[in-house]
Write a protein that holds these residues in place. Structure first.
Motif, PDB file in Angstrom:
ATOM      1  N   GLY A 169     -16.573  19.457 -47.309  1.00 16.78           N
ATOM      2  CA  GLY A 169     -15.608  18.469 -47.809  1.00 16.78           C
ATOM      3  C   GLY A 169     -16.212  17.581 -48.879  1.00 16.78           C
ATOM      4  N   ASP A 173     -15.064  17.548 -52.786  1.00 16.21           N
ATOM      5  CA  ASP A 173     -14.612  16.252 -53.317  1.00 16.21           C
ATOM      6  C   ASP A 173     -15.116  16.031 -54.751  1.00 16.21           C
ATOM      7  OD1 ASP A 173     -12.890  14.943 -51.637  1.00 16.21           O
ATOM      8  OD2 ASP A 173     -14.214  13.227 -51.299  1.00 16.21           O
ATOM      9  N   ASN A 176     -12.654  17.227 -56.949  1.00 13.26           N
ATOM     10  CA  ASN A 176     -11.309  16.738 -56.607  1.00 13.26           C
ATOM     11  C   ASN A 176     -10.480  17.775 -55.861  1.00 13.26           C
ATOM     12  OD1 ASN A 176     -11.583  14.135 -57.673  1.00 13.26           O
ATOM     13  ND2 ASN A 176     -11.255  14.946 -59.735  1.00 13.26           N
ATOM     14  N   ASP A 178      -9.204  18.662 -52.220  1.00 15.27           N
ATOM     15  CA  ASP A 178      -9.061  18.050 -50.896  1.00 15.27           C
ATOM     16  C   ASP A 178      -9.221  19.096 -49.803  1.00 15.27           C
ATOM     17  OD1 ASP A 178      -8.670  15.336 -50.368  1.00 15.27           O
ATOM     18  OD2 ASP A 178      -6.819  15.375 -51.569  1.00 15.27           O
ATOM     19  N   TYR A 179     -10.225  18.923 -48.969  1.00 19.59           N
ATOM     20  CA  TYR A 179     -10.495  19.888 -47.898  1.00 19.59           C
ATOM     21  C   TYR A 179      -9.841  19.377 -46.614  1.00 19.59           C
ATOM     22  CZ  TYR A 179     -13.423  23.005 -45.002  1.00 19.59           C
ATOM     23  OH  TYR A 179     -13.881  23.959 -44.127  1.00 19.59           O
ATOM     24  N   SER A 180      -8.973  20.194 -46.056  1.00 17.58           N
ATOM     25  CA  SER A 180      -8.170  19.728 -44.916  1.00 17.58           C
ATOM     26  C   SER A 180      -9.025  19.417 -43.687  1.00 17.58           C
ATOM     27  CB  SER A 180      -7.120  20.779 -44.568  1.00 17.58           C
ATOM     28  OG  SER A 180      -7.755  22.005 -44.311  1.00 17.58           O
ATOM     29  N   ARG A 184     -12.316  11.784 -43.517  1.00 17.86           N
ATOM     30  CA  ARG A 184     -12.797  10.665 -44.318  1.00 17.86           C
ATOM     31  C   ARG A 184     -12.987   9.429 -43.447  1.00 17.86           C
ATOM     32  NH1 ARG A 184     -12.349  12.022 -49.569  1.00 17.86           N
ATOM     33  NH2 ARG A 184     -11.057  13.855 -49.874  1.00 17.86           N
TER      34      ARG A 184
END
Ligand SMILES: Cc1cc2nc3c(=O)[nH]c(=O)nc-3n(C[C@H](O)[C@H](O)[C@H](O)COP(=O)(O)O)c2cc1C
Length: 194
Positions: A169, A173, A176, A178-180, A184
């Motif tokens: 992730g 990032d 840009n 977005d890793y499910s 965060r």
């Protein structure tokens, strides 16, 4: 045109990080993955993961032979949004840091630097010698992003996969993406008093 990420897998421990990045890119319809694997990377894929090299290659949109320095990604004219090397061995780190581009992965990284494109290095070794540290410092000064796959605990990982996903992730990032499976800080904490 789709966005393009060059994914390099070299012979440090943690081939699964590169594999997970490829898998995520398969799910991102606006991204294309361009894969190059070193001989060392072939070995670690074999020794550390349940995947064959062919299975890993089938996850990428485009594959490049490590020895063919005449491929598209060897040129600054190749349009792409950056490169991630996951994992990045200390040998590959040294090659990039010294500009010694004797395989296609090293050449693509060299090009990323000269073209001022994003270059994320998931540098894996421990402990680190002064040579390793100097090479990381040198490349950081040149704009590369040095991202050792350091464990994190604040996301409350329960499995090795959770820890790996956190690193994946963080790496995605940078571009840009977005890793499910990325938790965060602040997003998944239950702070409700009720
Ligand atoms: C199972 C295995 C794990 C390895 N782990 C690391 C590592 O974590 N970091 C590292 O710098 N080298 C590691 N190595 C050694 C590299 O694979 C070796 O230095 C190789 O020449 C790197 O070449 P490459 O960067 O072209 O893949 C490992 C080797 C094997 C077989």
């Amino acid at each position: 045109m789709k966005k393009r990420l060059i994914v390099g897998i070299s012979g440090a421990s943690g081939a699964i990080i590169g594999i997970k990045i490829l898998k995520e890119l398969m799910r991102c319809h606006n991204w294309e993955s361009h894969l190059v694997v070193t001989k060392g990377g072939e070995k670690t894929i074999n020794m550390e993961t349940g995947y064959s090299l062919d299975e890993v290659k089938s996850m990428a949109d485009v594959n490049y032979p490590i020895d063919d320095i005449g491929e598209a990604i060897a040129s600054g004219t190749f349009k792409c949004n950056g490169m991630v090397i996951a994992p990045c061995s200390m040998k590959t780190l040294a090659g990039i840091s010294s500009g010694y581009s004797d395989n296609l992965l090293l050449r693509a990284a060299d090009v990323s630097l000269k073209e001022r494109k994003k270059l994320a290095l998931i540098t894996r070794e421990t402990p680190l010698s002064k040579i390793h540290l100097k090479n990381m410092m040198e490349l950081s000064d040149m704009g590369a992003i040095i991202m050792p796959p350091v464990l994190s605990f604040y996301n409350k990982p329960k499995t090795i996969e959770d820890m790996t996903d956190h690193i994946v992730g963080k790496a995605l990032d940078i571009f840009n993406i977005d890793y499910s499976r990325f938790k965060r800080w602040g997003q998944n904490n239950d702070r409700t008093s009720k």
